[in-house]
Design a protein around this motif. Structure first.
Motif, PDB file in Angstrom:
ATOM      1  N   GLY A 142      35.412  51.734   2.785  1.00 39.68           N
ATOM      2  CA  GLY A 142      34.087  51.954   2.247  1.00 39.68           C
ATOM      3  C   GLY A 142      33.013  51.546   3.220  1.00 39.68           C
ATOM      4  O   GLY A 142      33.283  51.322   4.408  1.00 39.68           O
ATOM      5  N   LEU A 143      31.797  51.466   2.702  1.00 40.70           N
ATOM      6  CA  LEU A 143      30.633  51.089   3.494  1.00 40.70           C
ATOM      7  C   LEU A 143      30.262  49.647   3.146  1.00 40.70           C
ATOM      8  O   LEU A 143      30.138  49.306   1.961  1.00 40.70           O
ATOM      9  N   VAL A 144      30.084  48.832   4.165  1.00 37.22           N
ATOM     10  CA  VAL A 144      29.749  47.429   3.954  1.00 37.22           C
ATOM     11  C   VAL A 144      28.775  46.988   5.038  1.00 37.22           C
ATOM     12  O   VAL A 144      28.780  47.537   6.144  1.00 37.22           O
ATOM     13  N   GLN A 145      27.944  46.024   4.709  1.00 41.35           N
ATOM     14  CA  GLN A 145      27.025  45.481   5.707  1.00 41.35           C
ATOM     15  C   GLN A 145      27.748  44.505   6.631  1.00 41.35           C
ATOM     16  O   GLN A 145      28.766  43.903   6.253  1.00 41.35           O
ATOM     17  N   ALA A 146      27.232  44.359   7.811  1.00 41.20           N
ATOM     18  CA  ALA A 146      27.788  43.390   8.762  1.00 41.20           C
ATOM     19  C   ALA A 146      27.852  42.008   8.121  1.00 41.20           C
ATOM     20  O   ALA A 146      26.924  41.601   7.424  1.00 41.20           O
ATOM     21  N   GLY A 147      28.971  41.342   8.342  1.00 43.93           N
ATOM     22  CA  GLY A 147      29.202  40.045   7.727  1.00 43.93           C
ATOM     23  C   GLY A 147      29.938  40.109   6.416  1.00 43.93           C
ATOM     24  O   GLY A 147      30.388  39.074   5.899  1.00 43.93           O
ATOM     25  N   GLY A 148      30.082  41.304   5.880  1.00 47.21           N
ATOM     26  CA  GLY A 148      30.756  41.477   4.603  1.00 47.21           C
ATOM     27  C   GLY A 148      32.270  41.551   4.742  1.00 47.21           C
ATOM     28  O   GLY A 148      32.820  41.362   5.836  1.00 47.21           O
TER      29      GLY A 148
ATOM     30  N   ASN B  82      37.335  40.121   6.908  1.00 49.73           N
ATOM     31  CA  ASN B  82      36.143  39.307   6.678  1.00 49.73           C
ATOM     32  C   ASN B  82      35.241  39.331   7.909  1.00 49.73           C
ATOM     33  O   ASN B  82      35.667  39.725   8.997  1.00 49.73           O
ATOM     34  N   SER B  83      34.014  38.914   7.713  1.00 47.44           N
ATOM     35  CA  SER B  83      33.041  38.845   8.817  1.00 47.44           C
ATOM     36  C   SER B  83      33.011  40.144   9.602  1.00 47.44           C
ATOM     37  O   SER B  83      33.065  40.152  10.839  1.00 47.44           O
ATOM     38  N   LEU B  84      32.922  41.240   8.893  1.00 46.97           N
ATOM     39  CA  LEU B  84      32.982  42.553   9.532  1.00 46.97           C
ATOM     40  C   LEU B  84      31.800  42.781  10.456  1.00 46.97           C
ATOM     41  O   LEU B  84      30.672  42.319  10.195  1.00 46.97           O
ATOM     42  N   LYS B  85      32.074  43.521  11.526  1.00 47.66           N
ATOM     43  CA  LYS B  85      31.063  43.835  12.534  1.00 47.66           C
ATOM     44  C   LYS B  85      30.928  45.355  12.641  1.00 47.66           C
ATOM     45  O   LYS B  85      31.878  46.081  12.334  1.00 47.66           O
ATOM     46  N   PRO B  86      29.795  45.833  13.109  1.00 53.84           N
ATOM     47  CA  PRO B  86      29.650  47.295  13.286  1.00 53.84           C
ATOM     48  C   PRO B  86      30.756  47.897  14.156  1.00 53.84           C
ATOM     49  O   PRO B  86      31.169  49.032  13.919  1.00 53.84           O
ATOM     50  N   GLU B  87      31.253  47.151  15.117  1.00 55.06           N
ATOM     51  CA  GLU B  87      32.313  47.669  15.983  1.00 55.06           C
ATOM     52  C   GLU B  87      33.662  47.776  15.286  1.00 55.06           C
ATOM     53  O   GLU B  87      34.623  48.301  15.859  1.00 55.06           O
TER      54      GLU B  87
END
Length: 124
Positions: free
Chosen positions: A10-16, A84-89
């Motif tokens: 899905g779509l999540v914001q950075a840090g999510g 966790n702690s997802l990043k745009p990359e």
């Protein structure tokens, strides 16, 4: 022929965080190693994480170490990837793959069974 079905992208914001799951068909799931790979547009498919047949051996790409956790439930024929702690990359299509042995490899050539993939998009 085993069928692998990924879910949870899905779509999540950075840090999510997101939790991916891969459900496998068949009665012999517990004897095979499993892995997650990902592929971003214009890039090669890359190894993310692997887990052996019993779940007591895992490995992570340096880019996700400390942020992602792979696990498996042999009773439910599933392998999961907690991110966790997802990043745009981290944005990519994520694929689960089944080994032909009880172990895993960092090379996609080691795997013959693949899911259809699930899209993960991390916005900045």
């Amino acid at each position: 022929q085993v069928q692998l079905v990924e879910s949870g992208g899905g779509l999540v914001q950075a840090g999510g965080s997101l939790r991916l799951s891969c459900a496998a068909s068949g009665r012999t799931f517990s004897i095979y190693g499993m892995a997650w790979f990902r592929q971003a547009p214009g890039k090669e498919r890359e190894f993310v994480s692997g887990i052996n047949w019993s779940g007591d051996s895992t490995y992570y790409a340096d880019s996700v170490k400390g942020r992602f956790t792979i696990s498996r439930d042999n009773a439910k024929n599933t392998v999961n990837l907690q991110m966790n702690s997802l990043k745009p990359e981290d944005t990519a299509v994520y694929y689960c793959a089944r080994s032909e042995t009880g172990y895993y490899s960092g090379s996609p050539d080691f795997f013959r069974s693949w899911g259809q993939g699930t899209q993960v998009t991390v916005s900045s």
